[in-house]
Design a protein around this motif. Structure first.
Motif, PDB file in Angstrom:
ATOM      1  N   GLN A 122     -95.007 -30.692  47.006  1.00  0.00           N
ATOM      2  CA  GLN A 122     -94.842 -29.715  45.928  1.00  0.00           C
ATOM      3  C   GLN A 122     -94.951 -30.466  44.604  1.00  0.00           C
ATOM      4  N   PRO A 123     -96.177 -30.744  44.155  1.00  0.00           N
ATOM      5  CA  PRO A 123     -96.370 -31.582  42.961  1.00  0.00           C
ATOM      6  C   PRO A 123     -95.774 -31.007  41.688  1.00  0.00           C
ATOM      7  N   GLY A 124     -95.510 -29.718  41.648  1.00  0.00           N
ATOM      8  CA  GLY A 124     -94.962 -29.113  40.444  1.00  0.00           C
ATOM      9  C   GLY A 124     -93.477 -29.351  40.255  1.00  0.00           C
ATOM     10  N   ARG A 125     -92.801 -29.886  41.251  1.00  0.00           N
ATOM     11  CA  ARG A 125     -91.355 -30.120  41.140  1.00  0.00           C
ATOM     12  C   ARG A 125     -91.069 -31.247  40.146  1.00  0.00           C
ATOM     13  N   ASN A 126     -89.966 -31.083  39.422  1.00  0.00           N
ATOM     14  CA  ASN A 126     -89.559 -32.041  38.395  1.00  0.00           C
ATOM     15  C   ASN A 126     -88.054 -32.228  38.493  1.00  0.00           C
ATOM     16  N   SER A 127     -87.637 -33.350  39.039  1.00  0.00           N
ATOM     17  CA  SER A 127     -86.211 -33.580  39.255  1.00  0.00           C
ATOM     18  C   SER A 127     -85.453 -33.661  37.940  1.00  0.00           C
ATOM     19  N   ARG A 128     -84.550 -32.713  37.744  1.00  0.00           N
ATOM     20  CA  ARG A 128     -83.635 -32.721  36.604  1.00  0.00           C
ATOM     21  C   ARG A 128     -82.203 -32.600  37.116  1.00  0.00           C
ATOM     22  N   GLN A 129     -81.239 -32.662  36.229  1.00  0.00           N
ATOM     23  CA  GLN A 129     -79.853 -32.652  36.674  1.00  0.00           C
ATOM     24  C   GLN A 129     -79.489 -31.330  37.344  1.00  0.00           C
ATOM     25  N   HIS A 130     -79.939 -30.209  36.789  1.00  0.00           N
ATOM     26  CA  HIS A 130     -79.607 -28.898  37.355  1.00  0.00           C
ATOM     27  C   HIS A 130     -80.697 -28.376  38.275  1.00  0.00           C
TER      28      HIS A 130
ATOM     29  N   ARG B 190     -76.295 -26.182  29.117  1.00  0.00           N
ATOM     30  CA  ARG B 190     -76.516 -24.773  29.411  1.00  0.00           C
ATOM     31  C   ARG B 190     -75.344 -23.928  28.895  1.00  0.00           C
ATOM     32  N   ALA B 191     -75.697 -22.729  28.428  1.00  0.00           N
ATOM     33  CA  ALA B 191     -74.701 -21.815  27.882  1.00  0.00           C
ATOM     34  C   ALA B 191     -74.060 -20.987  28.985  1.00  0.00           C
ATOM     35  N   ILE B 192     -72.972 -20.306  28.644  1.00  0.00           N
ATOM     36  CA  ILE B 192     -72.301 -19.410  29.585  1.00  0.00           C
ATOM     37  C   ILE B 192     -73.289 -18.359  30.073  1.00  0.00           C
ATOM     38  N   GLY B 193     -73.268 -18.120  31.377  1.00  0.00           N
ATOM     39  CA  GLY B 193     -74.182 -17.167  31.987  1.00  0.00           C
ATOM     40  C   GLY B 193     -75.438 -17.795  32.540  1.00  0.00           C
ATOM     41  N   HIS B 194     -75.581 -19.120  32.311  1.00  0.00           N
ATOM     42  CA  HIS B 194     -76.813 -19.809  32.733  1.00  0.00           C
ATOM     43  C   HIS B 194     -76.503 -21.143  33.417  1.00  0.00           C
ATOM     44  N   GLY B 195     -75.394 -21.207  34.157  1.00  0.00           N
ATOM     45  CA  GLY B 195     -75.004 -22.483  34.759  1.00  0.00           C
ATOM     46  C   GLY B 195     -74.332 -23.363  33.737  1.00  0.00           C
ATOM     47  N   ALA B 196     -73.336 -22.817  33.058  1.00  0.00           N
ATOM     48  CA  ALA B 196     -72.728 -23.460  31.888  1.00  0.00           C
ATOM     49  C   ALA B 196     -72.329 -24.908  32.145  1.00  0.00           C
ATOM     50  N   ASN B 197     -72.687 -25.746  31.141  1.00  0.00           N
ATOM     51  CA  ASN B 197     -72.296 -27.156  31.037  1.00  0.00           C
ATOM     52  C   ASN B 197     -73.086 -28.116  31.916  1.00  0.00           C
ATOM     53  N   ASP B 198     -74.049 -27.615  32.706  1.00  0.00           N
ATOM     54  CA  ASP B 198     -75.044 -28.520  33.264  1.00  0.00           C
ATOM     55  C   ASP B 198     -76.068 -28.803  32.169  1.00  0.00           C
ATOM     56  N   LEU B 199     -76.876 -29.851  32.345  1.00  0.00           N
ATOM     57  CA  LEU B 199     -77.884 -30.175  31.336  1.00  0.00           C
ATOM     58  C   LEU B 199     -78.895 -29.042  31.214  1.00  0.00           C
ATOM     59  N   CYS B 200     -79.297 -28.763  29.975  1.00  0.00           N
ATOM     60  CA  CYS B 200     -80.201 -27.638  29.694  1.00  0.00           C
ATOM     61  C   CYS B 200     -81.651 -28.114  29.754  1.00  0.00           C
ATOM     62  N   SER B 201     -82.073 -28.403  30.977  1.00  0.00           N
ATOM     63  CA  SER B 201     -83.459 -28.725  31.297  1.00  0.00           C
ATOM     64  C   SER B 201     -84.032 -29.799  30.371  1.00  0.00           C
TER      65      SER B 201
END
Length: 654
Positions: free
Chosen positions: A333-341, A553-564
């Protein structure tokens, strides 16, 4: 010959409304396809996963077809006799945006699209070709047709894993599968959910799903999970493509355009001059995903063509961090990009991380990006360029340190590493909040890239040494543990030191088995929270706010994980009174700069220093000074504009 047929035709001539570029003149666009063949018994192709099980033609060779596009001087004799090859990103051309500061898109050939026109003014022939076999058609994206291997005529079946996040708030949503399901029995697949990446996987009673067809599932969202929740689907898949052909396809298209007079059908090389190939040197750029592809391309030995010649003389892996790609695998899956979230546990981010060959005591392996090319003298000169986001999301420290995090590495003589301080992944975009807690970071590092391309060309042409590496390091104290950066306590800013942490992973199980962790290091900052390492833009040296490579990330979007891939822009207070009232420890604008002229003088000095160091061209230096002179110090002063297509492209490439 590896390329049987290259069929191209002019589609826009002249391009850019007939605009003339310096002494080079007008440009034209050619598009078509290249039909290539590969011999599975050739040692240079033997590492391509499942190539030996792919269908073969009557000559015993494996065939493939890729789209090709060329932007070239109408009169090749007026060009600089160099290919600037861009590895497309998920089928999309990025060079006009990242290098020319022009419009992003697959057909930016209009008079208003050109931006600075840097690549054309330099005289480059710009080449693109498809390499990713799972790109969805549409939007002018470049496509590759790769074969499906079999197991003695029977479909290959294996386990594949999908992840879905940022799925909205509707009751149900549809998840697309990369490969067709081999069995539609739902008991043979599993679906789990977790609120954040590090949370345990859960199967709540109201999490249900069903196959819509072999390529899609429908998921019913369980209660208590927001839009940022991560859904992991593991299922029996079939019919993988031979995705590793993408490496050979890039090698063979470039080699043909560089070295050959004609294809097997006798069709002349479109870049010929006086009946002979006109190209003397080839530079390659890969942005983000395609930069990781380039690191993998070199690591897996594809910079040597089938005649033993070098493919690329100079390579720019741009904003990659220490990662490679999830390409040469069975169910790739070449489109995958490992990030924290997002996509955290997918392959493509494991050792080796750096260019020189080292031994990793954590995984027990020995290797390096240059492991193969140094054995046959095909290593290109490399300018590794990262933004600060790659420190946080791409584990950039592992490019320049050992895996214990105890000492800096000496990079090979043909490698330079540059860090663009205080930048996010996508440069020069207007600040927006989106799903993040802070405004996005508008800092524009593209002027540095242009200056470094000029330096890279000189380096490969006559050996002129480029500027020395400018990256964070342990010795200088600019690489530090995440909780030791010195980031100030800014009201409304939640600094947690969270990074895209890395462990040794065993991908023979799904989900992968998590092993020992690697150390985490990020860049130290000054009292304003601005990075002190790497190449610092004049607007970072003379700041109007804090510019970071991370956001949450803001509340409602996986709050407090890195925002991509997003950084933060946190403006300074305008006045001392406002700063004190807010409890902001950072000096206000009026406390820093007596007036606009005082601010401008400092920008001028910072800009001139970067020019003298070789990190800015004169025209970009002049533009930065002009922006500072005409901007409003109390507002965002970068003056960037965004094309309507960019928002959608960013969404697709995140």
């Amino acid at each position: 010959m590896a390329i049987l047929d290259l069929t191209l035709a002019p589609v826009v001539s002249p391009a850019f409304g007939g605009m003339e570029f310096g002494t080079v003149g007008q440009y034209e666009v050619m598009k078509g396809t290249a039909k290539g063949v590969l011999d599975p018994s050739n040692p240079l192709n033997a590492g391509i996963v499942n190539l030996d099980r792919a269908p073969r033609n009557s000559s015993g060779l494996v065939e493939y077809i890729v789209d090709v596009a060329i932007l070239k001087p109408v009169d090749m004799s007026r060009g600089n006799r160099r290919i600037f090859y861009e590895v497309v990103n998920r089928g999309t051309k990025f060079a006009n945006f990242w290098i020319n500061s022009g419009v992003m898109g697959n057909d930016p050939w209009g008079p208003g699209d050109v931006g600075t026109g840097f690549l054309m003014n330099q005289g480059y022939t710009i080449v693109w070709s498809a390499w990713q076999g799972d790109v969805v058609a549409g939007g002018g994206r470049m496509l590759a047709q790769f074969p499906i291997p079999t197991n003695n005529g029977q479909p290959i079946v294996g386990t594949s894993r999908e992840e879905y996040t940022d799925t909205g708030i509707s009751t149900t949503f549809t998840g697309n599968l990369t490969y067709p399901a081999a069995d539609l029995d739902p008991t043979k697949a599993t679906l789990t959910v977790r609120a954040r990446e590090h949370d345990p996987r859960a199967i709540p009673s109201d999490l249900t799903w069903q196959y819509l067809n072999t390529m899609q599932i429908s998921i019913n969202r369980p209660a208590g999970y927001d839009s940022g929740a991560i859904y992991e689907f593991i299922y029996p898949a079939k019919d993988p493509k031979v995705m590793g052909i993408g490496f050979a396809a890039v090698r063979d298209v470039v080699s043909y355009l560089r070295y050959e007079k004609a294809d097997d059908n006798g069709t002349p090389n479109p870049l010929k001059l006086k009946g002979k190939p006109s190209i003397k040197k080839v530079l390659a750029l890969g942005v983000s995903q395609s930069g990781r592809f380039l690191r993998d391309f070199i690591h897996q030995g594809f910079n040597e063509d089938e005649s033993g010649r070098i493919t690329f003389d100079g390579v720019i892996p741009l904003i990659t961090g220490s990662r490679k790609s999830f390409t040469n695998y069975e169910f790739a899956q070449p489109g995958r990009n490992s990030r924290q979230h997002e996509d955290h546990l997918f392959p493509g981010d494991q050792f080796p991380f750096t260019y020189r060959v080292t031994t990793d005591p954590i995984s027990g392996e020995t290797g390096g990006i240059h492991e193969t090319c140094q054995c046959n003298d095909t290593c290109p000169k490399i300018m590794h360029m990262d933004g600060e986001n790659e420190i946080w999301q791409g584990r950039g420290s592992l490019v320049v340190t050992n895996t214990r995090g105890t000492k800096d590495l000496t990079l090979p003589k043909n490698v330079r590493a540059y860090l663009f301080a205080g930048t996010q992944h996508f440069p020069g975009l207007p600040p927006t909040m989106g799903i993040c807690q802070q405004l996005s970071n508008p800092m524009d590092y593209r002027p540095f890239i242009r200056a470094l391309i000029v330096a890279l060309d000189r380096w490969v042409s006559d050996g002129t040494q480029p500027p020395p590496s400018q990256y964070a390091s342990l010795k200088s104290g600019t690489l530090v543990p995440p909780l030791s950066t010195g980031f100030p306590d800014i009201p409304g800013v939640n600094y947690t030191g969270l990074v895209n942490y890395l462990n040794v992973l065993d991908h023979s199980t799904q989900p992968p088995t998590i092993g020992a962790p690697y150390p985490e290091y990020v860049t130290a900052v000054d009292a304003d929270g601005n990075s002190i390492a790497g190449i610092r833009h004049p607007f970072l040296i003379v700041p109007l706010g804090t510019y970071t490579g991370w956001n949450l990330r803001a509340i409602g979007h996986g709050a407090n994980d890195l925002c991509s891939l997003t950084g933060s822009y946190i403006p300074f207070a305008k006045t001392a009174e406002e700063r004190i009232a807010a409890g902001d420890p950072r000096l206000s604008i009026e406390e820093r700069y007596r007036n606009h002229n005082a601010y401008l003088i400092r920008v001028v000095f910072a800009t001139l220093l970067l020019y003298l160091q070789g990190f800015l061209l004169v025209e970009d230096a002049a533009q930065i000074i002009q922006d500072a002179a005409t901007g409003d110090m109390t507002q965002d002063h970068l003056g960037v504009q965004i094309d309507p297509e960019i928002a959608q492209i960013i969404k697709e490439h995140s």
